[in-house]
Write a protein that holds these residues in place. Structure first.
Motif, PDB file in Angstrom:
ATOM      1  N   TYR A   1       0.834  -1.208   0.000  1.00 49.47           N
ATOM      2  CA  TYR A   1       0.000   0.000   0.000  1.00 49.47           C
ATOM      3  C   TYR A   1       0.871   1.262   0.000  1.00 49.47           C
ATOM      4  CZ  TYR A   1      -3.870  -3.121   0.979  1.00 49.47           C
ATOM      5  OH  TYR A   1      -4.809  -4.110   0.879  1.00 49.47           O
ATOM      6  N   ASP A   2       0.266   2.360  -0.476  1.00 53.70           N
ATOM      7  CA  ASP A   2       1.021   3.621  -0.532  1.00 53.70           C
ATOM      8  C   ASP A   2       1.165   4.241   0.848  1.00 53.70           C
ATOM      9  OD1 ASP A   2       1.405   4.083  -3.496  1.00 53.70           O
ATOM     10  OD2 ASP A   2      -0.749   3.695  -3.394  1.00 53.70           O
ATOM     11  N   VAL A   3       0.124   4.133   1.674  1.00 51.60           N
ATOM     12  CA  VAL A   3       0.217   4.610   3.064  1.00 51.60           C
ATOM     13  C   VAL A   3      -0.538   3.644   3.986  1.00 51.60           C
ATOM     14  CG1 VAL A   3       0.481   7.116   2.701  1.00 51.60           C
ATOM     15  CG2 VAL A   3      -1.798   6.098   2.789  1.00 51.60           C
ATOM     16  N   LEU A   4      -0.163   3.693   5.268  1.00 50.20           N
ATOM     17  CA  LEU A   4      -0.830   2.883   6.290  1.00 50.20           C
ATOM     18  C   LEU A   4      -1.339   3.793   7.388  1.00 50.20           C
ATOM     19  CD1 LEU A   4       0.540   0.380   5.018  1.00 50.20           C
ATOM     20  CD2 LEU A   4       1.259  -0.286   7.309  1.00 50.20           C
ATOM     21  N   PHE A   5      -2.496   3.464   7.918  1.00 51.93           N
ATOM     22  CA  PHE A   5      -2.972   4.146   9.121  1.00 51.93           C
ATOM     23  C   PHE A   5      -3.166   3.095  10.207  1.00 51.93           C
ATOM     24  CE2 PHE A   5      -6.424   5.280  12.001  1.00 51.93           C
ATOM     25  CZ  PHE A   5      -5.932   6.471  12.505  1.00 51.93           C
ATOM     26  N   ILE A   6      -2.651   3.399  11.390  1.00 47.83           N
ATOM     27  CA  ILE A   6      -2.824   2.471  12.522  1.00 47.83           C
ATOM     28  C   ILE A   6      -3.772   3.107  13.528  1.00 47.83           C
ATOM     29  CG2 ILE A   6      -1.676   1.152  14.331  1.00 47.83           C
ATOM     30  CD1 ILE A   6       0.916   1.374  12.691  1.00 47.83           C
ATOM     31  N   GLY A   7      -4.901   2.451  13.726  1.00 42.70           N
ATOM     32  CA  GLY A   7      -5.890   2.938  14.697  1.00 42.70           C
ATOM     33  C   GLY A   7      -6.401   1.768  15.514  1.00 42.70           C
ATOM     34  N   ILE A   8      -5.468   1.049  16.119  1.00 41.55           N
ATOM     35  CA  ILE A   8      -5.858  -0.187  16.815  1.00 41.55           C
ATOM     36  C   ILE A   8      -6.383   0.077  18.214  1.00 41.55           C
ATOM     37  CG2 ILE A   8      -4.348  -1.727  15.499  1.00 41.55           C
ATOM     38  CD1 ILE A   8      -2.371  -1.559  17.889  1.00 41.55           C
ATOM     39  N   GLY A   9      -6.399   1.349  18.634  1.00 44.18           N
ATOM     40  CA  GLY A   9      -6.964   1.660  19.945  1.00 44.18           C
ATOM     41  C   GLY A   9      -6.168   1.053  21.084  1.00 44.18           C
ATOM     42  N   THR A  10      -6.841   0.884  22.190  1.00 41.78           N
ATOM     43  CA  THR A  10      -6.209   0.287  23.370  1.00 41.78           C
ATOM     44  C   THR A  10      -7.091  -0.894  23.770  1.00 41.78           C
ATOM     45  OG1 THR A  10      -7.389   1.953  24.642  1.00 41.78           O
ATOM     46  CG2 THR A  10      -5.057   2.343  24.276  1.00 41.78           C
ATOM     47  N   SER A  11      -6.953  -1.961  23.005  1.00 44.56           N
ATOM     48  CA  SER A  11      -7.900  -3.068  23.177  1.00 44.56           C
ATOM     49  C   SER A  11      -7.472  -4.067  24.240  1.00 44.56           C
ATOM     50  CB  SER A  11      -8.102  -3.788  21.847  1.00 44.56           C
ATOM     51  OG  SER A  11      -6.853  -4.225  21.353  1.00 44.56           O
ATOM     52  N   LYS A  12      -6.254  -3.963  24.733  1.00 44.42           N
ATOM     53  CA  LYS A  12      -5.791  -4.920  25.750  1.00 44.42           C
ATOM     54  C   LYS A  12      -6.108  -4.394  27.145  1.00 44.42           C
ATOM     55  CE  LYS A  12      -3.186  -8.293  23.829  1.00 44.42           C
ATOM     56  NZ  LYS A  12      -3.711  -9.631  23.767  1.00 44.42           N
ATOM     57  N   VAL A  13      -6.727  -5.229  27.938  1.00 47.39           N
ATOM     58  CA  VAL A  13      -7.010  -4.835  29.319  1.00 47.39           C
ATOM     59  C   VAL A  13      -5.739  -4.994  30.135  1.00 47.39           C
ATOM     60  CG1 VAL A  13      -8.328  -5.464  31.378  1.00 47.39           C
ATOM     61  CG2 VAL A  13      -9.420  -5.471  29.148  1.00 47.39           C
ATOM     62  N   MET A  14      -5.466  -4.004  31.002  1.00 46.54           N
ATOM     63  CA  MET A  14      -4.304  -4.119  31.885  1.00 46.54           C
ATOM     64  C   MET A  14      -4.555  -5.235  32.886  1.00 46.54           C
ATOM     65  SD  MET A  14      -2.970  -0.347  32.662  1.00 46.54           S
ATOM     66  CE  MET A  14      -3.041   0.974  31.471  1.00 46.54           C
ATOM     67  N   LEU A  15      -3.633  -6.155  32.955  1.00 47.40           N
ATOM     68  CA  LEU A  15      -3.841  -7.315  33.816  1.00 47.40           C
ATOM     69  C   LEU A  15      -2.682  -7.484  34.792  1.00 47.40           C
ATOM     70  CD1 LEU A  15      -5.255 -10.012  31.372  1.00 47.40           C
ATOM     71  CD2 LEU A  15      -6.472  -8.814  33.174  1.00 47.40           C
ATOM     72  N   PRO A  16      -2.725  -6.800  35.927  1.00 40.43           N
ATOM     73  CA  PRO A  16      -1.702  -7.071  36.928  1.00 40.43           C
ATOM     74  C   PRO A  16      -1.857  -8.516  37.400  1.00 40.43           C
ATOM     75  CG  PRO A  16      -3.367  -5.544  37.763  1.00 40.43           C
ATOM     76  CD  PRO A  16      -3.740  -5.871  36.364  1.00 40.43           C
ATOM     77  N   HIS A  17      -0.756  -9.114  37.752  1.00 37.99           N
ATOM     78  CA  HIS A  17      -0.829 -10.523  38.139  1.00 37.99           C
ATOM     79  C   HIS A  17      -1.312 -10.664  39.581  1.00 37.99           C
ATOM     80  CE1 HIS A  17      -0.046 -14.731  38.352  1.00 37.99           C
ATOM     81  NE2 HIS A  17       0.726 -14.543  39.410  1.00 37.99           N
ATOM     82  N   TYR A  18      -2.353 -11.449  39.758  1.00 32.84           N
ATOM     83  CA  TYR A  18      -2.832 -11.813  41.093  1.00 32.84           C
ATOM     84  C   TYR A  18      -2.780 -13.328  41.213  1.00 32.84           C
ATOM     85  CZ  TYR A  18      -4.972  -7.152  41.275  1.00 32.84           C
ATOM     86  OH  TYR A  18      -5.188  -5.799  41.255  1.00 32.84           O
ATOM     87  N   GLU A  19      -2.501 -13.804  42.409  1.00 28.76           N
ATOM     88  CA  GLU A  19      -2.585 -15.246  42.654  1.00 28.76           C
ATOM     89  C   GLU A  19      -4.020 -15.685  42.364  1.00 28.76           C
ATOM     90  OE1 GLU A  19      -1.321 -16.445  46.611  1.00 28.76           O
ATOM     91  OE2 GLU A  19      -2.685 -18.185  46.497  1.00 28.76           O
ATOM     92  N   GLY A  20      -4.161 -16.688  41.534  1.00 33.57           N
ATOM     93  CA  GLY A  20      -5.492 -17.224  41.242  1.00 33.57           C
ATOM     94  C   GLY A  20      -6.198 -16.545  40.075  1.00 33.57           C
TER      95      GLY A  20
END
Ligand code: SF4
Length: 476
Positions: free
Chosen positions: A240-259
């Motif tokens: 392609y001649d140009v690309l646009f990236i608009g993937i947003g922030t789809s990943k939820v922040m997941l701090p690690h918890y036991e269980g």
């Protein structure tokens, strides 16, 4: 799209208008609305919309317009609604916005409505719902007209991400005569509009109608394609001649918890998506999703409110409780969403932080251990820092926990785009937010993936600016 226009002075009796009672859009009673996933607002009747629009003072400096990230010409649109010219009013919104029917539903009241001068008297114009009303009225009366498309340039554009920013860039560049293909990892377009915002705030059929309209405009979609896994950024750049990236922030922040791998522990996106399929409680849709009766939602933002309000609507749920590590005063959720969550039966536990998730012998969640917090000095966010209180731990039984602790860009994408410059939070670095050019020639970005999780209208506004810069780049 024109972003500014000189205002003509409108001759009206402002004093008389200030005395008029508000005719705000009505909300369905909580006991009725928790029984389904339909939108909670009752749409304006034409008569009520005209009455509400007739309260507008047509302020020469229009603070509502200045506060709108898209700078919609709200007074001009309200004048047309008042005159019963609903289709024309919708076109005014469409001069500056690609999605007035959506912004009119999902924008918080803290933008145009809070800026309205009548807010000082406690009766701001219901600008958002009038915008949704006009856009809906146009769709019913005439459909949304397809715009004129400039002569074909022969240039090809790849848009990665079919959320508000990606769809806006795709629409703008198609109108400019370029050939646009949109890639998205999901089976449908819309991004967070489709998979993040619950139906009771935004009827998903509106997103589907927008997608159909964009297809009619000539945009091609490739769904189920993850850039970085199914196709590389490099191969798209070559094609392609140009690309646009608009993937947003789809990943939820997941701090690690036991269980946190126990059955019954969900991230917010997963929970909201599963909840989406219970719309209208069709038995065949929700058969696969039955959260336990006691749902704990961790977090205090708008997503946490969406999860709570989804939980109270799900069959079998008897308790939906928010656990937030700061106090009510520090909670970042918009007040109206919080108010609706309370009305719909959600409860709140302040100054409480999760420590670990406890499972039964079958690997299913059965309880959560929490610790009480107290507030210390303000941290970098300006809010008072939560500090654990020693020996204050306690255990509460729960079958379902939802982690609604914020969003970040999709790491999978970034890991596979190694030469693309991103900041430590995974946000794409651009030379200037108005041009959105990344460190890679011909690769642009805008929206949440640049600024972090934000509202829909700023993402559209940024995408409109960047589309102009991309058009100039292609024609340069
Ligand atoms: Fe109308 Fe309020 Fe905007 Fe003034 S600030 S033009 S009264 S909507």
């Amino acid at each position: 799209m024109s972003r500014t226009r000189k205002r003509n002075r409108v001759r009206i009796d402002r004093k008389a208008r200030m005395q008029l009672p508000p005719v705000h859009a009505q909300v369905r009673p909580p006991q009725e609305r928790v029984k389904d996933f339909k939108e909670i607002y009752i749409p304006y009747s034409p008569e009520d919309a005209q009455l509400e629009a007739a309260r507008c003072l047509h302020c020469p400096n229009a603070p509502c317009q200045a506060a709108c990230p898209l700078h919609n010409d709200i007074p001009r649109a309200l004048g047309l609604i008042e005159a019963g010219k609903f289709v024309e009013a919708a076109q005014v919104y469409r001069e500056t916005s690609t999605m007035p029917e959506i912004c009119g539903r999902v924008c918080p009241q803290t933008l145009c409505e809070e800026a309205c001068v009548l807010n000082k008297a406690g009766k701001p114009i219901d600008t958002r719902h009038l915008e949704a009303f006009a856009a809906d009225a146009q769709r019913r009366a005439t459909g949304v007209p397809l715009p004129q498309i400039a002569p074909a340039t022969g240039k090809r554009v790849a848009v990665i991400g079919a959320g508000p920013a990606g769809l806006t860039v795709a629409e703008s560049l198609t109108r400019a005569g370029h050939q646009v293909v949109v890639f998205d990892k999901c089976p449908d377009a819309g991004g967070l509009l489709k998979y993040g915002i619950p139906n009771f705030k935004l009827d998903k059929s509106l997103v589907d109608k927008k997608t159909q309209w964009l297809k009619q405009l000539g945009i091609s979609f490739r769904f189920g394609v993850t850039v970085g896994r199914d196709v590389t950024l490099q191969s798209l750049r070559a094609e392609y001649d140009v690309l646009f990236i608009g993937i947003g922030t789809s990943k939820v922040m997941l701090p690690h918890y036991e269980g946190d791998d126990l059955e019954g522990v969900y991230c917010a996106t997963e929970f909201l998506t599963l909840g989406k399929y219970t719309c209208d409680r069709q038995p065949q849709d929700n058969a696969h999703f039955a959260p336990g009766p006691r749902v704990h939602v961790l977090g205090g933002g708008d997503t946490a409110m969406d999860c709570l309000r989804t939980a109270v609507r799900l069959p079998g749920v008897t308790e939906a409780t928010c656990y937030y590590r700061r106090s009510e005063a520090e909670m970042p959720a918009h007040k109206q969403d919080y108010h609706y969550a309370l009305e719909e039966g959600a409860t709140f536990q302040w100054l409480t932080n999760p420590v670990r998730f406890i499972g039964d012998e079958n690997g299913k969640l059965k309880a959560v251990e929490y610790q009480k917090m107290q507030l210390g000095e303000p941290d970098a966010s300006g809010r008072r820092r939560p500090i654990p209180i020693p020996e204050s731990n306690f255990i509460v039984e729960a079958e379902t926990v939802v982690l609604a602790l914020g969003y970040r860009p999709d790491w999978e994408f970034n890991e596979h785009a190694d030469e693309l410059k991103v900041d430590p939070k995974g946000r794409i670095a651009v030379d200037d937010p108005h041009t959105g050019h990344t460190n890679l020639p011909g690769v642009f970005a805008a929206g949440d993936v640049v600024f972090g999780a934000n509202l829909v209208s700023p993402a559209i506004a940024a995408a409109l600016d960047v589309a102009q810069a991309m058009d100039a780049y292609l024609k340069g």
